[in-house]
Design a protein around this motif. Structure first.
Motif, short mmCIF file in Angstrom:
data_model
loop_
_atom_site.label_atom_id
_atom_site.label_comp_id
_atom_site.label_asym_id
_atom_site.label_seq_id
_atom_site.Cartn_x
_atom_site.Cartn_y
_atom_site.Cartn_z
N SER A 37 0.83 -1.20 0.00
CA SER A 37 0.00 0.00 0.00
C SER A 37 0.86 1.25 0.00
CB SER A 37 -0.92 0.00 1.22
OG SER A 37 -1.80 -1.10 1.20
N ALA A 41 1.17 4.14 -2.99
CA ALA A 41 0.96 5.58 -2.78
C ALA A 41 2.13 6.39 -3.33
CB ALA A 41 0.78 5.86 -1.29
N ALA A 192 -4.14 -3.24 4.65
CA ALA A 192 -5.35 -3.66 3.96
C ALA A 192 -5.77 -5.06 4.38
CB ALA A 192 -5.13 -3.61 2.45
N SER A 281 -4.19 8.13 -1.03
CA SER A 281 -3.89 6.79 -1.54
C SER A 281 -3.76 5.77 -0.41
CB SER A 281 -2.59 6.83 -2.35
OG SER A 281 -2.25 5.54 -2.82
N PHE A 282 -3.17 6.20 0.73
CA PHE A 282 -2.94 5.27 1.85
C PHE A 282 -2.97 6.07 3.15
CE2 PHE A 282 0.20 2.37 4.17
CZ PHE A 282 -0.80 1.53 4.60
#
Length: 319
Positions: A37, A41, A192, A281-282
Motif C-alpha cells: 500500500s 501511494a 489492507a 492513496s494510503f
C-alpha cells in the motif's frame, strides 16, 4: 540547412517529453501488505506529481527487494528504518552481504504494528500468548521475525513459549488466522489485510503494550529504533477498539545509489509537497511529516538528489 534546423527544433521539443516519459520502478511487498500500500501511494505521487511514469514491482517482502534496489535493478522502495540500516552494514538476515548501494530518500510515517486476536478472544494481554499458536518463521519477510522477537520480549516471552505454524510472510499468517489455524497474528496497523480479516472473522482486537521503560528496553534489544505510540479507534485502525498503545518504527523511502540525482530530486520534491495525495492513496501517510523527512537515519546515507532538495527547502540535517 533547413532540414538541419528542423531536426534541431524537433530535438529541443522532444527533450521535455523524454524527461516526462522517464520510467522508474517501485519495489513493493505482497498485495495486501502495508508496504504494498505504501509503495502504491509513492508510485501514484510519482506518476501524478513528478512528471514520470512509475511501475510497481511486487516482491514477497522488503528483504527481497532491498537487494534489488541496492544493485540498481529497482529504483526506489519503502521499508523500515531498522531493516534498511541492517542491510547497509550487513547485519541480521543480511549478515555477510552488506547492501552498499542503498540510499535514503526520506522518512515517511510511523509503521505501527502489533498482535491481533478475535474481538471476543480470551487473550487479553501479550503475556496471554504463552502456550497459544502463532505464525512464525517468515522466511520471505524476515524483519517480521525480528519484530515478533521484540514483541515477545516485551512480555517476558520468547518464540519458544508459543506453538508455531511456519509461514512465508505476514499476509500468509493473517490468512492462517482467518481460517482458524492460529490463535493470533502479527501485522502492521492499518494494513489492507487487517481490514479484510477484520471483516472475515467479525471483528479484531490488537493487544496493548504497557508503555513502561522496562518494556521499551526489552523491545530495543531487537529493534533499537522502536518507540510506543498511542492509537485511537477509527475507520483506518481496524482492531483498535479503544485508545491502545502500539509499537512503532519509522517507514523510510529509499533508493538505489545508481538512480540519477535528478530523478531522486524530483521524487523527493513530489513527496514533500504532496502529503494530501499520499494520504488519499494510503491513510498511514497521515503520520507523514514532510519537514521531518531528512531526520538522521545513520548508518544510512541520503541520496545526493534528496539532499539537494532538502538543502533548497532548508530541512537538511534538521534545519
Amino acid at each position: 540547412m533547413k532540414s538541419a534546423a528542423f531536426l534541431l527544433a524537433g530535438l529541443l521539443l522532444a527533450a521535455p517529453a523524454q524527461v516526462f516519459a522517464q520510467t522508474v520502478t517501485v519495489g513493493t511487498a505482497t498485495p495486501g501488505s502495508l508496504f504494498h500500500s505504501a509503495g502504491t501511494a509513492v508510485a501514484s505521487v510519482i506518476n501524478e506529481k513528478a512528471g514520470m511514469r512509475a511501475i510497481l514491482q511486487p516482491f514477497a517482502s522488503a528483504n527481497v527487494y532491498i537487494p534489488a534496489v541496492s544493485e540498481g535493478d529497482i529504483d526506489i522502495g519503502v521499508g523500515t528504518a531498522h531493516e534498511i540500516g541492517a542491510a547497509v552494514v550487513g547485519l541480521e538476515h543480511f549478515e555477510g552481504r552488506p547492501q552498499e548501494g542503498l540510499r535514503a530518500v526520506g522518512t515517511m510515517f510511523p509503521l505501527r504494528f502489533g498482535v491481533f486476536v478475535r474481538a471476543d478472544s480470551d487473550i487479553e494481554t501479550l503475556a496471554d500468548l504463552r502456550g497459544r499458536t502463532l505464525p512464525s518463521g517468515y522466511s520471505s519477510q524476515q524483519i517480521a521475525a525480528t519484530m515478533m522477537d521484540a514483541i515477545y520480549a516485551s512480555a517476558g516471552l520468547t518464540v519458544d513459549d508459543v506453538d508455531t505454524v511456519t509461514v512465508a510472510n505476514t499476509v500468509a499468517g493473517a490468512d492462517d488466522f482467518a481460517t482458524g489455524r492460529v490463535d493470533a497474528f502479527f501485522f502492521a496497523l492499518g494494513g489492507a489485510k487487517v481490514s479484510e480479516v477484520d471483516a472475515a472473522v467479525g471483528g479484531l482486537r490488537v493487544l496493548p503494550f504497557q508503555n513502561t521503560e522496562e518494556e521499551l528496553e526489552a523491545v530495543r534489544q531487537f529493534l533499537p529504533q522502536a518507540y510506543f505510540r498511542e492509537e485511537q479507534p477509527g475507520p483506518g485502525n481496524p482492531g483498535v477498539t479503544e485508545p491502545t498503545m502500539a509499537l512503532a518504527i519509522d517507514a523510510v523511502a529509499f533508493a538505489s545509489a545508481s538512480t540519477s540525482d535528478d530523478i531522486i530530486y524530483e521524487i523527493t520534491k513530489a513527496l514533500h509537497e504532496n502529503k494530501d495525495a499520499l494520504v488519499a492513496s494510503f491513510p498511514a501517510f497521515r503520520g507523514f511529516d514532510p519537514d521531518a523527512m531528512a531526520r538522521s537515519l545513520d548508518p544510512v546515507e541520503y541520496h545526493p538528489g534528496a539532499m539537494r532538495y532538502f538543502e533548497e527547502v532548508g530541512i537538511a540535517d534538521g534545519e
